[in-house]
Every structure is written in C-alpha cells, then in structure tokens.
Design an enzyme around this catalytic site. Structure first.
Site, mmCIF file in Angstrom:
data_model
loop_
_atom_site.group_PDB
_atom_site.id
_atom_site.type_symbol
_atom_site.label_atom_id
_atom_site.label_comp_id
_atom_site.label_asym_id
_atom_site.label_seq_id
_atom_site.Cartn_x
_atom_site.Cartn_y
_atom_site.Cartn_z
ATOM 1 N N THR B 16 0.280 33.994 6.608
ATOM 2 C CA THR B 16 0.521 32.550 6.602
ATOM 3 C C THR B 16 0.215 31.897 5.258
ATOM 4 O O THR B 16 0.493 30.723 5.064
ATOM 5 C CB THR B 16 -0.321 31.861 7.696
ATOM 6 O OG1 THR B 16 -1.684 32.226 7.492
ATOM 7 C CG2 THR B 16 0.116 32.294 9.079
ATOM 8 N N LYS B 47 -4.848 32.191 13.206
ATOM 9 C CA LYS B 47 -3.507 31.580 13.172
ATOM 10 C C LYS B 47 -2.552 32.259 14.154
ATOM 11 O O LYS B 47 -1.333 32.095 14.051
ATOM 12 C CB LYS B 47 -2.927 31.659 11.746
ATOM 13 C CG LYS B 47 -3.778 30.974 10.672
ATOM 14 C CD LYS B 47 -3.332 29.528 10.441
ATOM 15 C CE LYS B 47 -4.268 28.765 9.517
ATOM 16 N NZ LYS B 47 -3.980 28.996 8.099
ATOM 17 N N ILE B 100 -1.865 44.283 -2.200
ATOM 18 C CA ILE B 100 -1.317 43.554 -3.343
ATOM 19 C C ILE B 100 -2.411 42.734 -4.041
ATOM 20 O O ILE B 100 -2.401 42.555 -5.245
ATOM 21 C CB ILE B 100 -0.193 42.587 -2.877
ATOM 22 C CG1 ILE B 100 0.842 43.314 -2.015
ATOM 23 C CG2 ILE B 100 0.448 41.883 -4.063
ATOM 24 C CD1 ILE B 100 1.621 44.391 -2.702
ATOM 25 N N TYR B 163 8.631 47.076 -13.916
ATOM 26 C CA TYR B 163 9.921 46.404 -13.844
ATOM 27 C C TYR B 163 10.728 46.688 -15.108
ATOM 28 O O TYR B 163 11.932 46.931 -15.050
ATOM 29 C CB TYR B 163 9.757 44.882 -13.689
ATOM 30 C CG TYR B 163 8.792 44.435 -12.625
ATOM 31 C CD1 TYR B 163 8.450 45.274 -11.564
ATOM 32 C CD2 TYR B 163 8.215 43.172 -12.663
ATOM 33 C CE1 TYR B 163 7.558 44.868 -10.590
ATOM 34 C CE2 TYR B 163 7.322 42.753 -11.694
ATOM 35 C CZ TYR B 163 6.989 43.608 -10.662
ATOM 36 O OH TYR B 163 6.105 43.201 -9.722
ATOM 37 N N GLU B 213 -2.016 53.718 -18.570
ATOM 38 C CA GLU B 213 -2.577 52.822 -19.578
ATOM 39 C C GLU B 213 -3.985 53.268 -19.914
ATOM 40 O O GLU B 213 -4.493 54.226 -19.337
ATOM 41 C CB GLU B 213 -2.534 51.365 -19.086
ATOM 42 C CG GLU B 213 -3.303 51.119 -17.819
ATOM 43 C CD GLU B 213 -3.079 49.710 -17.248
ATOM 44 O OE1 GLU B 213 -2.012 49.128 -17.463
ATOM 45 O OE2 GLU B 213 -3.998 49.213 -16.587
ATOM 46 N N HIS B 250 -6.184 44.158 -16.853
ATOM 47 C CA HIS B 250 -6.571 44.930 -15.679
ATOM 48 C C HIS B 250 -8.045 45.307 -15.776
ATOM 49 O O HIS B 250 -8.506 45.692 -16.838
ATOM 50 C CB HIS B 250 -5.762 46.233 -15.599
ATOM 51 C CG HIS B 250 -4.366 46.016 -15.096
ATOM 52 N ND1 HIS B 250 -3.374 46.926 -15.321
ATOM 53 C CD2 HIS B 250 -3.800 45.015 -14.386
ATOM 54 C CE1 HIS B 250 -2.246 46.486 -14.756
ATOM 55 N NE2 HIS B 250 -2.480 45.324 -14.199
#
Lengths: 394, 291
Positions: B16, B47, B100, B163, B213, B250
């Site tokens: 939500t 919720k 995420i 990406y 990295e 990061h």
C-alpha cells in the site's frame, strides 16, 4: 561512522570492559595538571584523539615524564598539531598501566559467510593485517551464527586458549581467572557489536596486567544504516557538503578533481567516475565528486544537486548521466534550467519522456549526448581547453 | 529463466506504500503482457481488506499464502521493519523474497538472511532492483522496455549499471535469459555463486555477464565457481577510481583495509581466466566472442 577512542571507551566502560582511568583535554590551562593528578595520576599516556590508522607510529601517542612540565609539554605538543593531516582538537590523558602481555581481539562482518567473525591473536599490539598475512595461523577466527544472542561457549573456548597464551606470555601467569576474564571481555565485545550496530569493534592491544584485563585502545565503527536507532543525528565522518547531501537523500562523496558528476544509481555513477579517470587521468583530470541522485529524481532534486556541485572548489564542468525507467527526462531538463548554472554541463539522458526533455534543453541552447563516453570525452576536452587558455593568459 | 516462471504467484510486501503500489501495478502490467500469473496478493499489516490495482491486500503473509497460494515475495517495506518482513515471508513458506528496500541495518540483514535460509527461503537483495526474465516475469523494479528475451544471464550488484549494460546488450541484438540485481549492501542474500549455480542448471543460459564493484570478494568467489560449472563469464568491475575508505553510494562499496579495491579485483579475475571489460561499451562484443 567511526567513533573516537574516548567515545568507544565510554561504551566499553558502560558495558563493563575494563579501561584505564582517563580524561579528555581540548586545551591546557592552570587547572589541568591538578585535574589529571586527581582523576588519572602522575604516570600517564597522552594520545591524540583522531580516527586515523597507525596513530602511534605517526607520533600521536606520547609517554611523558611524570612531572607537571613533562605532561604539559606532551599535551601542548599534540594539541593543535596534525596526525596524518588530521588536526588534533582533543587529547586523551590516560593512566599508564604496567603491561605484562598484549593480545588482539576484534569482531567484524564476513561478507562471504554473511555473519559476524571474531578474530583473536595471542600476540597483539601489532599491525593485525600484517600478522594475518605473514602468520595466518597466529590469528584465530570464528564465525558466530547471526541469530545467536551471545557467543557460544565452544567458540570462546577455541578463541581463548589457555595453553598457547601461557606459552607466549611468559611474564604473566595465565590462570583460570585470567582466561575467564578474557572470555568475558570477548562476550561483552560481541554484545556491544550487536546492540550498538557496529561493523567493527577492535581492542588492540587487549592487555594482561596484575590487576586484570584492560582495553588499552578501542576502535568502533558504527553501521551508517543504523545511526537512527543509536541516537546519532548526523554522521560527522561526512564533510559539510556531504551532510547537506544526506539531508536531501543524495549519496555524495567529495573528491578533489575538476569534473562534477551526477548519476543515478551507485554503480552507474561509479562507472561514470571510472570513465573520467580513463579518459582524463593521464592529463591530471579527475572527478570532483560522486553524486547519486537516486531513482525518480524530479526537477527540484536535480537543480539542488547541481547547485551543490557548483560549490566544489575546483569545479570546471559538470557531467550529468541519468538512465532508467522511472527517471523522467523532462523533469531533469527543467531541473537543469532551474539550477541556473555558471559552469558548462555535458548531458546524457535516457528514459521516459526523452524527446520532451531534449526539446526543453534544445530551446535553451543545451545539447545532449547519446552515449556517456561522448559526454565524458567532451568534459575532459573542456577542462583541457580551459587550462590551456589560462596558461595562455599568464 | 531462473528463480521463477510464468506460473509464479507473486505477493507484494508493503503493497500500500508509494513504491509498493506503483511497482505492483507495473509488475502486473508486465504479467498481463506476457501472460503470467502475476501479483496475486499484497500485504501491509493493518491494511488488510484494501485493494491495490485489483489485488487484495492482507494483514499477513500467512493469509496471502493461504488465500491466494502466493509463492514469491517482492518487498518494498521501509528499512526499519524490513527484517521482520523477510522473516515473516520465510516463515509463511515463500520460496523467495526479493528485497528491494535500501538502507537496512546490516545486523538486521544478517539475521533475516540466516533465518530465511533456515526456512529454505532464498533472499535476493536487499538494496537491489530485483530480477527480470524477459518475456516471462518481472520481480522488482527493472525497466522492462530495455530488455529482450535471449540466452545471456546478467548478475549485478548495482541497479542502473545493470540497465546500462542490458540496454547495450539489447541494442546489439543480444537477448537476456534472466537479469538479477543481487544488491549493493555489505551483506546480501543470494551472492554471485548462488545465482551462477542457478544459471548453470538453466538450459537456456549460455553465458553470464557479471557486474561487480569495489568492496569484498564476492566476484572472485563467483568467478571461481563459474569455472567449476563451466559457464562462460564476462566481467565488469565499477570503481577503479574509488578512493579508499569512502562509501561510494552502496554500503558495501567501500575499499576497506586494502581489501576489495577494483584493480586487484580485476587482476584476480583475469588470473582466473575471466575476460574483464574495461568499459560498458565493450561488453556486447566480448559476449559475442564467447557465445
């Protein structure tokens, strides 16, 4: 965020790890000696309160004579000096213990095992990385399962080995009481590591004396992601600009080059910096900063980020390299115009509403690059040209 | 494709919130386009009973599993409650939680990942864009329009860098089997080794691009493992210019005590026989050479 020695020792004290008596001074005055005598004694160590590695070797730890003049001289020598380029604002005046033997203990995070790891060496006081490289067997390691609240006894039994400790430290009798006290220290250190959200706790050296086990040095690094629940309002490892960036939610690192960088996402931003090094490094041209503006950056955030970059002292040109699904190019374009830049900017944008963004910028005379390589090469050439022009003038 | 297929039933944890509801909708759209089962439930404690993009929201993961047979979680909850959310998902029987959320305290991550492992639940992330198998399923926030179906796997510690690379691959007509962002934090659930292990068992994947990295040595571990399972690998390491002891965005991207700096990482990969690209633009050509 790194804690200073006195802050780390304050935590040790609160949890029950033995530390020597000490006071912190930021300047020497008429009452200082009386205060030291009362709180600490005559025989002291004076240490610069700076968070740099190899402080002792760099002259940041002094053993003065046990006289008012000797202690004053040591304090004044350190206060206002610099240790490895870091100004000394405070010193720790600490009781000098009579040390029988020095060990090493630390707890940190092993990324591969995804768990805390305890390192212990019977012989401490040395450069532990050197010891671990040259004599790997001299450093005992044990992982603690992350869901353990305390260190299991089998681990402390392995870490603290009475027989091998006794063999090495011949000036002291390592009896059952001593072993129990070292184990207790390891247990408390783990408790601090977990409860205080540390990524590193280190005691080097952990010393054995006739009066028990003491932490003579103390190092703590806190997890920056957990500062909110450790009641720390701002991360003072950051420069003023970096703190400002944190307020806006940017990841920002100040560097010393000429090309300002804005990217989205840590990896892409880092790759942008790397390309600047690749194309400009040979000519002494470097990135001025690292700034990850985050996903979905709107007009306001973009112009704020740009205005921050304009405060960098050596800035000559800016590269903005944004890519992604949620970043709207028209918003970014408006942000670039709103920033009202005094420096040129090389723009590479790809994402939603790309054409609109391009049109907005084109109307105001800004071009756009299709590839990040091209934007970076253009920025490097610009810095070279500007430096050449300046040489021409003088 | 690895971790999930068209039939995988998704539950969004933190459904939500701003991020949660936005990406729930996007994942659902993708599922409709490719004809997948998509998002079957959302969870936000307190919720329960609400509806987000035609998806029922429940108070607990347990209910979402019982009522809607949810199998895989995608998590968007705030960092302060992320540990609890991952543990709840694992305890309720999810096979996978894609985390995420960024900024989770590292001690919380260690505990949640250990707990999930003990419950046979894999964790991807945290602080990651999730994964996408083009034409099959999207579990996270990757921009789907950059991808195209194909035979190259991509594993990355960074979102936008992924990406950029996927974009370059697609532009050169190199499709992807699955693209996995494993996350940029100091401690993460699935590492390069775990994902390479899945790719090795995937008939559709012929080669893997590993995007690493600075910080740690997970890349070397992954490269070593890829050699064992004979999976061709191309690597790229970001952060050659990273100064020591500075956190480059990061939490895991910090060169600490000389460990994990980009150049020595590249050297160790090259020593293992892994081709390392020096620029993103070189990656498509290098992939074509091994496939």
């Amino acid at each position: 965020m790194k804690l200073l020695e006195d802050e780390a020792k304050e935590i040790f004290r609160a949890y029950g790890i033995h530390v020597a008596k000490s006071i912190v001074l930021d300047k020497w005055n008429d009452e200082s000696f009386a205060l030291i005598q009362k709180e600490v004694g005559d025989l002291v160590v004076v240490k610069a309160l700076v968070s740099v590695g190899g402080r002792g070797k760099a002259g940041g730890v002094l053993l003065p004579e046990a006289t008012p003049a000797g202690i004053q001289e040591a304090c004044e020598q350190l206060l206002g000096s610099e240790i490895k380029g870091v100004p000394v604002e405070k010193v720790l005046v600490e009781e000098r213990l009579s040390i029988l033997h020095e060990c090493y203990v630390s707890i940190t995070i092993d990324r591969l095992k995804k768990s805390p790891i305890i390192l212990f060496a019977d012989d401490g006081g040395v450069d532990i990385e050197e010891l671990a490289r040259d004599q790997p067997a001299a450093v005992r390691r044990a992982h603690v399962y992350p869901l353990c609240e305390t260190v299991p006894e089998y681990i402390t039994r392995y870490i603290v080995n009475q027989k091998s400790l006794q063999e090495i430290s011949q000036d002291v009798t390592v009896d059952a009481t001593m072993v129990a006290e070292i184990k207790r220290t390891v247990n408390i250190l783990y408790q601090i590591f977990v409860e205080r959200d540390c990524t590193l706790v280190e005691i080097n050296p952990l010393v054995l004396t006739h009066h028990g086990v003491y932490a003579v040095d103390a190092k703590i690094i806190l997890d920056d992601n957990a500062l909110y629940r450790q009641d720390i309002a701002c991360n003072r490892d950051l420069s003023t600009l970096e703190q400002e960036a944190e307020k806006y939610g940017f990841s920002f690192v100040e560097l010393d080059g000429q090309i300002g960088v804005i990217g989205n996402g840590a990896g892409l931003t880092m790759a942008t910096l790397d390309l600047i090094h690749r194309h400009g490094g040979g000519f002494g041209i470097r990135p001025a900063n690292f700034l990850d503006v985050g996903g979905g950056a709107d007009q306001d955030r973009v112009s704020r980020a740009l205005q921050m970059l304009e405060q960098l002292p050596n800035l000559k040109v800016i590269v903005i390299n944004l890519l992604g699904g949620i970043t709207r190019c028209d918003e970014v374009a408006k942000g670039i115009l709103a920033a009202d830049l005094s420096r040129p900017i090389m723009i590479r944008l790809a994402g939603t509403n790309e054409e609109e963004g391009k049109a907005i910028l084109h109307d105001r005379g800004y071009g756009m690059y299709q590839k990040m390589e091209d934007a970076i090469v253009a920025a490097v050439l610009h810095v070279q040209q500007e430096e050449k022009n300046r040489e021409g003038c003088t | 494709m690895i971790y999930a297929d068209k039939s995988t039933r998704i539950v969004v944890l933190g459904a939500t919130g701003n991020q949660g509801s936005f990406h729930l909708e996007r994942m659902q759209q993708y599922a409709r386009t490719v004809g997948g089962a998509g998002v079957v439930a959302g969870v936000t404690p307190g919720k329960g009973g609400q509806v987000v993009s035609d998806v029922n929201v429940y108070d607990s993961v347990r209910e979402a599993v019982l009522e809607q047979d949810a199998q895989v979680g995608v998590m968007f909850v705030p960092s302060r409650i992320a540990k609890d959310s991952i543990m709840e998902g694992a305890d309720a029987g999810l096979d996978l939680v894609v985390a995420i959320t960024e900024g989770i305290p590292v001690h919380d991550v260690m505990k949640a990942v250990a707990f999930a492992k003990a419950h046979d639940c894999a964790v991807i992330g945290p602080n990651c864009p999730g994964l996408i198998s083009p034409g099959v399923i999207s579990l996270g926030i990757m921009p789907t329009h950059l991808t195209m179906p194909g035979k190259v796997g991509v594993i990355s510690r960074s979102g936008t860098l992924t990406y950029a690379v996927v974009d370059a691959l697609t532009q050169n007509n190199i499709g992807q089997s699955t693209v996995v962002g494993i996350g940029g934090d100091q401690v993460i659930g699935q590492t390069f080794v775990d994902v390479i292990n899945r790719f090795a068992e995937d008939e559709n994947t012929q080669a893997v691009v590993l995007l690493g990295e600075v910080g740690g040595n997970l890349e070397e571990e992954g490269a070593h493992f890829a050699k064992e399972v004979e999976l061709p690998l191309i690597a790229f390491i970001a952060g050659v210019s990273a100064p020591p002891d500075k956190r480059m965005g990061h939490a895991g991207a910090i060169v600490f005590g000389g460990e994990g700096d980009a150049q020595s990482k590249i050297n160790r990969l090259v020593a293992q026989g892994v081709p390392v690209a020096s620029e993103i633009a070189d990656i498509p050509r290098m992939v074509q050479e091994v496939v």
